[in-house]
Motif scaffolding. Structure first.
Motif, PDB file in Angstrom:
ATOM      1  N   GLU A  14      44.218  65.529  69.483  1.00 33.79           N
ATOM      2  CA  GLU A  14      45.601  65.734  69.914  1.00 33.79           C
ATOM      3  C   GLU A  14      46.089  67.131  69.524  1.00 33.79           C
ATOM      4  OE1 GLU A  14      47.877  62.618  68.218  1.00 33.79           O
ATOM      5  OE2 GLU A  14      47.042  61.038  69.489  1.00 33.79           O
ATOM      6  N   LEU A  15      45.735  67.576  68.311  1.00 33.98           N
ATOM      7  CA  LEU A  15      46.139  68.911  67.878  1.00 33.98           C
ATOM      8  C   LEU A  15      45.482  69.987  68.735  1.00 33.98           C
ATOM      9  CD1 LEU A  15      46.066  68.502  63.985  1.00 33.98           C
ATOM     10  CD2 LEU A  15      48.076  68.699  65.444  1.00 33.98           C
ATOM     11  N   GLU A  16      44.218  69.787  69.096  1.00 35.48           N
ATOM     12  CA  GLU A  16      43.540  70.759  69.948  1.00 35.48           C
ATOM     13  C   GLU A  16      44.212  70.841  71.317  1.00 35.48           C
ATOM     14  OE1 GLU A  16      39.496  69.529  70.050  1.00 35.48           O
ATOM     15  OE2 GLU A  16      38.978  70.472  68.128  1.00 35.48           O
ATOM     16  N   ALA A  17      44.606  69.678  71.860  1.00 31.75           N
ATOM     17  CA  ALA A  17      45.286  69.679  73.159  1.00 31.75           C
ATOM     18  C   ALA A  17      46.633  70.393  73.063  1.00 31.75           C
ATOM     19  CB  ALA A  17      45.467  68.240  73.650  1.00 31.75           C
ATOM     20  N   GLU A  18      47.375  70.154  71.973  1.00 31.80           N
ATOM     21  CA  GLU A  18      48.662  70.825  71.790  1.00 31.80           C
ATOM     22  C   GLU A  18      48.483  72.334  71.630  1.00 31.80           C
ATOM     23  OE1 GLU A  18      50.737  69.032  68.593  1.00 31.80           O
ATOM     24  OE2 GLU A  18      50.981  67.087  69.584  1.00 31.80           O
ATOM     25  N   MET A  19      47.435  72.742  70.902  1.00 34.19           N
ATOM     26  CA  MET A  19      47.167  74.171  70.751  1.00 34.19           C
ATOM     27  C   MET A  19      46.824  74.810  72.085  1.00 34.19           C
ATOM     28  SD  MET A  19      44.961  74.306  67.201  1.00 34.19           S
ATOM     29  CE  MET A  19      44.646  76.057  67.463  1.00 34.19           C
ATOM     30  N   GLN A  20      46.043  74.104  72.922  1.00 33.94           N
ATOM     31  CA  GLN A  20      45.699  74.641  74.230  1.00 33.94           C
ATOM     32  C   GLN A  20      46.943  74.799  75.092  1.00 33.94           C
ATOM     33  OE1 GLN A  20      42.906  75.801  75.021  1.00 33.94           O
ATOM     34  NE2 GLN A  20      42.884  75.971  77.261  1.00 33.94           N
ATOM     35  N   ASN A  21      47.824  73.793  75.064  1.00 34.56           N
ATOM     36  CA  ASN A  21      49.073  73.883  75.825  1.00 34.56           C
ATOM     37  C   ASN A  21      49.951  75.014  75.304  1.00 34.56           C
ATOM     38  OD1 ASN A  21      48.406  71.730  77.474  1.00 34.56           O
ATOM     39  ND2 ASN A  21      49.350  70.217  76.130  1.00 34.56           N
ATOM     40  N   GLN A  22      49.972  75.187  73.979  1.00 30.73           N
ATOM     41  CA  GLN A  22      50.775  76.254  73.396  1.00 30.73           C
ATOM     42  C   GLN A  22      50.257  77.622  73.815  1.00 30.73           C
ATOM     43  OE1 GLN A  22      53.498  75.885  71.893  1.00 30.73           O
ATOM     44  NE2 GLN A  22      53.930  77.861  70.982  1.00 30.73           N
ATOM     45  N   ARG A  23      48.941  77.769  73.838  1.00 28.90           N
ATOM     46  CA  ARG A  23      48.367  79.050  74.255  1.00 28.90           C
ATOM     47  C   ARG A  23      48.666  79.311  75.731  1.00 28.90           C
ATOM     48  NH1 ARG A  23      42.248  79.427  72.719  1.00 28.90           N
ATOM     49  NH2 ARG A  23      42.622  81.530  73.505  1.00 28.90           N
ATOM     50  N   LEU A  24      48.602  78.255  76.563  1.00 31.78           N
ATOM     51  CA  LEU A  24      48.956  78.412  77.972  1.00 31.78           C
ATOM     52  C   LEU A  24      50.415  78.810  78.119  1.00 31.78           C
ATOM     53  CD1 LEU A  24      48.355  78.103  80.993  1.00 31.78           C
ATOM     54  CD2 LEU A  24      48.894  75.676  80.763  1.00 31.78           C
TER      55      LEU A  24
END
Length: 280
Positions: free
Chosen positions: A85-95
């Protein structure tokens, strides 16, 4: 001496069981030290075999330190899910950050995230995120400014079709002089808030002033904001279609006095009066 010990081990003995009161013989058993050793050893072997079988052939093995499979433990699965979940949130944040950097630089944003781009520090990320949630989004451009007909339910520029985000009573109109850069619409509770055009969610967060807020970037670098929602239905980076529910009308944030939608539309880096383009 060795032979004496062997002989002693093999010497027979008799075990008598007598009644305690009458001293009558109850039982008699012929034993030797060798028989006792064999019996005790057999009992220990059988007991050890049962204990090892119980531990290593049943779920009890998970309780043995160093033997249990860590990948099967509940704690590992829970931690693994949190990491994903944290990895997905980080990916969305970078996007999210990459899209706003492209907007700030005046470059058309892409739907994909290029990992080869420069890294952004925590401070810069926070500043860009704060800019997205304030009432002054970055530079955008669109042919939407050419629409002047406020009478129809659905508006078209030939390639853009604008859907009203909600139907209701206007409680506060657009007033740039007073700093009110949008239109407030009253509607019943639990009314869904709709996306006006196809686009990508570039912010889905909560602020002290506007509560739950959703921002959508549309084709032609146009941005729309939906504020004071009771609940956001879309996450950062989600693609939405025109007319798709993105939130539920609410009364969150400090700058509100009742359930309503505060809708903003920004074109060419300037706020536009939504009533010029949408019939609420």
């Amino acid at each position: 001496m060795i032979q004496t010990k062997r002989k002693r081990i093999r010497e027979p003995y008799r075990l008598l069981l007598l009644h305690d009161d009458t001293l009558a013989e109850v039982g008699s058993y012929r034993l030797s030290l060798l028989n006792i050793y064999i019996a005790v050893s057999a009992i220990l072997l059988v007991t050890s075999a049962l204990v090892f079988s119980l531990i290593f052939l049943t779920p009890l093995r998970k309780l043995v330190p160093g033997y249990a499979n860590v990948y099967e433990s509940r704690e590992y699965r829970e931690l693994n899910n949190k990491v994903q979940e944290l990895e997905a949130e980080m990916q969305n944040q970078r996007l999210y950050i990459a899209r706003f950097r492209s907007l700030l630089a005046g470059i058309p944003s892409s739907d994909s995230l290029d990992d080869s781009g420069p890294e952004i520090g925590p401070l810069e990320s926070q500043e860009v995120r704060q800019q997205a949630l304030t009432s002054k989004p970055p530079l955008v451009s669109s042919d939407l400014r050419n629409i002047e007909n406020p009478a129809n339910e659905l508006y078209s520029t030939g390639f853009l079709h604008v859907v009203p985000p909600i139907r209701g009573v206007i409680s506060a109109r657009y007033d740039q002089n007073s700093g009110h850069f949008g239109t407030d619409i009253l509607a019943p509770e639990n009314t869904p808030v709709l996306a006006i055009l196809d686009g990508t969610v570039i912010t889905a967060d909560w602020t002290l002033e506007t509560g739950n807020t959703v921002g959508i970037q549309h084709a032609g670098n146009m941005v729309s904001f939906y504020k004071h929602n009771s609940r956001n239905l879309k996450r950062l980076g989600t693609k939405v279609k025109a007319g798709e529910a993105v939130a539920i009308i609410g009364n969150t944030g400090e700058a509100t006095s009742g359930p309503h939608l505060h809708f903003e539309l920004w074109v060419d880096g300037k706020p536009r009066n939504p009533e010029r383009f949408i019939n609420f």
